[in-house]
Scaffold this active site. Structure first.
Site, short mmCIF file in Angstrom:
data_model
loop_
_atom_site.label_atom_id
_atom_site.label_comp_id
_atom_site.label_asym_id
_atom_site.label_seq_id
_atom_site.Cartn_x
_atom_site.Cartn_y
_atom_site.Cartn_z
N LYS A 60 0.15 -6.57 8.57
CA LYS A 60 0.83 -6.87 7.31
C LYS A 60 1.90 -7.94 7.51
CE LYS A 60 -0.20 -3.07 4.31
NZ LYS A 60 0.26 -2.09 3.34
N LYS A 84 -12.14 -4.44 6.80
CA LYS A 84 -12.04 -3.27 5.91
C LYS A 84 -12.04 -3.71 4.44
CE LYS A 84 -7.99 -1.46 5.07
NZ LYS A 84 -6.72 -0.75 4.93
N LYS A 100 -7.82 -3.05 -1.23
CA LYS A 100 -7.43 -3.27 -2.63
C LYS A 100 -6.54 -4.49 -2.77
CE LYS A 100 -4.75 0.97 -2.60
NZ LYS A 100 -3.85 0.94 -1.45
P1 TYM Z 1 -3.83 3.16 1.31
O1 TYM Z 1 -3.20 3.15 -0.04
O2 TYM Z 1 -3.98 1.86 2.02
O3 TYM Z 1 -5.24 3.85 1.27
C1 TYM Z 1 -5.39 5.14 0.71
C2 TYM Z 1 -6.41 5.94 1.50
O4 TYM Z 1 -7.67 5.25 1.49
C3 TYM Z 1 -8.13 5.06 2.81
N1 TYM Z 1 -8.82 3.77 2.86
C4 TYM Z 1 -10.06 3.61 3.29
N2 TYM Z 1 -10.96 4.46 3.79
C5 TYM Z 1 -12.17 3.97 4.14
N3 TYM Z 1 -12.51 2.65 4.01
C6 TYM Z 1 -11.62 1.76 3.51
N4 TYM Z 1 -11.96 0.50 3.36
C7 TYM Z 1 -10.34 2.22 3.12
N5 TYM Z 1 -9.25 1.61 2.60
C8 TYM Z 1 -8.33 2.58 2.46
C9 TYM Z 1 -6.87 5.05 3.67
O5 TYM Z 1 -7.16 5.38 5.01
C10 TYM Z 1 -6.04 6.09 2.97
O6 TYM Z 1 -6.42 7.38 3.38
N6 TYM Z 1 -0.12 4.75 4.28
C11 TYM Z 1 -1.18 5.17 3.39
C12 TYM Z 1 -0.67 5.95 2.20
C13 TYM Z 1 0.18 7.12 2.58
C14 TYM Z 1 -0.27 8.36 3.09
C15 TYM Z 1 0.90 9.13 3.26
C16 TYM Z 1 -1.53 8.86 3.41
C17 TYM Z 1 1.54 7.17 2.47
N7 TYM Z 1 1.97 8.38 2.85
C18 TYM Z 1 0.83 10.43 3.77
C19 TYM Z 1 -1.59 10.16 3.92
C20 TYM Z 1 -0.43 10.91 4.08
C21 TYM Z 1 -1.89 3.92 2.84
O7 TYM Z 1 -1.38 2.83 2.87
O8 TYM Z 1 -3.07 4.18 2.27
#
Ligand code: TYM
Length: 345
Positions: free
Chosen positions: A128, A210, A213
């Site tokens: 990032k 990956k 979004k």
């Molecule tokens: P974020 O918002 O980037 O993504 C949300 C969830 O989606 C999963 N994910 C994917 N899984 C498979 N293939 C992909 N291309 C893909 N893109 C995203 C991510 O692994 C995630 O599970 N830091 C986290 C959000 C967060 C969180 C937490 C998660 C904040 N606090 C506590 C679990 C527990 C994040 O940025 O996810």
């Protein structure tokens, strides 16, 4: 404490102690098929056996510059989408992170138990900072501490996520173990819950990366709420290799990715998929993946279209979710305050 006056505390306390789950998605862009398959789809399955908290993590989203009106809208939409995907607010606690102040409060404390070196090793921070080189703020750096706070605040046993979050959960475990070694059993040590198939759905335009979004190219991702035609068209145009046999193999990133998507919607193994498309080319396969994926998302899209108009309902879920989460979060936070030696009156 007046914030929890509408919460039925007795009801929360009398619920049988099931294992707890915490997870969240950032409202920082359009929620994609990657988020659905890697996380939300599993959340839905887990809610029948676990006590689940599903959060829209808006505090995390501002580590990257957001347009305030869009962040507000996306937070609302994300919560509606959780429900449209099958999260039942009667069974699970659904809430917005910024509605529960203890996330930020515990994050400060945990930050004092997290090494600079540990945070410097986080690959997501490195990625990032490369992407947002004009805004490498300290929130981006300490982001995993806030994530640890989210998880530890609710004493979560399991954290269902995609593979990209595994390193953050490992850090959470390390910080929790360190804290517990000083103060006794304060935090439950969480485990990641990562399904082999679907743990990393890749971009449709560059299948070595990956699906994200925040990708500026909408052809690279399937948005959960786009039209059926868009989904079918994007999958038809997905980048694949010059071979033509539908076979899961190293180096065939595009086909491997489409096979994973197909497997997640149909429940078929890779062997079964290879047999099904034996003698057929990529064209037939892509058409089938597109239709199956669109069919799998149809119900969610219809439900979302209905829910998004019901502002009163979505806001009522947000409020009662925040009240329940607030109550639970205070229990852990007051224990932590006591353990570290903060004065109580
Ligand atoms: P974020 O918002 O980037 O993504 C949300 C969830 O989606 C999963 N994910 C994917 N899984 C498979 N293939 C992909 N291309 C893909 N893109 C995203 C991510 O692994 C995630 O599970 N830091 C986290 C959000 C967060 C969180 C937490 C998660 C904040 N606090 C506590 C679990 C527990 C994040 O940025 O996810």
């Amino acid at each position: 404490m007046d914030k929890i006056k509408n919460t039925n505390v007795d009801e929360i306390n009398s619920q049988p102690q099931r294992k707890r789950i915490f997870s969240g998605v950032q409202p920082s862009g359009i929620i994609t098929l990657g988020n659905y398959i890697g996380a939300i789809k599993n959340w839905v399955e887990l809610q029948k056996d676990y006590d689940c908290l599903y959060c829209v993590v808006d505090l995390h989203a501002i580590t990257v510059r957001q347009v305030p009106s869009e962040l507000r809208r996306r937070t609302f939409e994300a919560l509606a989408l959780y429900i449209a995907c099958g999260i039942d607010p009667e069974k699970s606690t659904v809430f917005v992170q910024s509605h529960v102040p203890a996330h930020a409060e515990l994050a400060w404390i945990l930050g004092c138990y997290t090494g600079f070196g540990e945070l410097s090793r986080m690959t997501q921070f490195k990625d990032k900072s490369r992407k947002h080189s004009d805004n490498i703020n300290s929130g981006l750096f300490t982001y995993p501490v806030l994530m640890a706070s989210d998880i530890l605040l609710y004493q979560a046993n399991l954290v269902p996520v995609g593979i990209d979050q595994k390193q953050h959960i490992e850090l959470t475990r390390d910080v929790a173990l360190r804290f517990n070694s000083v103060y006794g059993d304060v935090f439950t040590i969480p485990e990641p819950y990562i399904k082999e198939t679907g743990m990393k759905i890749n971009s449709l335009t560059d299948p070595t990366k990956k699906m994200s979004k925040s990708d500026p190219n909408p052809s690279s991702y399937i948005a959960i709420i786009e039209s059926r035609d868009d989904t079918v068209r994007k999958i038809k145009r997905a980048v694949t290799d010059s071979d033509s046999t539908v076979k899961y193999a190293p180096g065939k990133d595009g086909i491997n990715n489409l096979m994973s998507i197909y497997s997640c919607f149909t429940g078929k193994t890779f062997d079964e998929i290879e047999k099904e498309f034996d003698g057929k080319g990529y064209g037939d396969f892509k058409a089938a993946v597109g239709e199956t994926c669109a069919d799998g998302l149809d119900g969610i899209r219809n439900e979302y279209a209905r829910l998004i108009k019901d502002k009163a309902y979505i806001e009522s879920v947000m409020k009662s979710g925040a009240e329940k989460a607030y109550y639970l979060s205070r229990k852990t936070l007051s224990k932590v305050y006591r353990k570290v030696g903060f004065y109580n009156v």
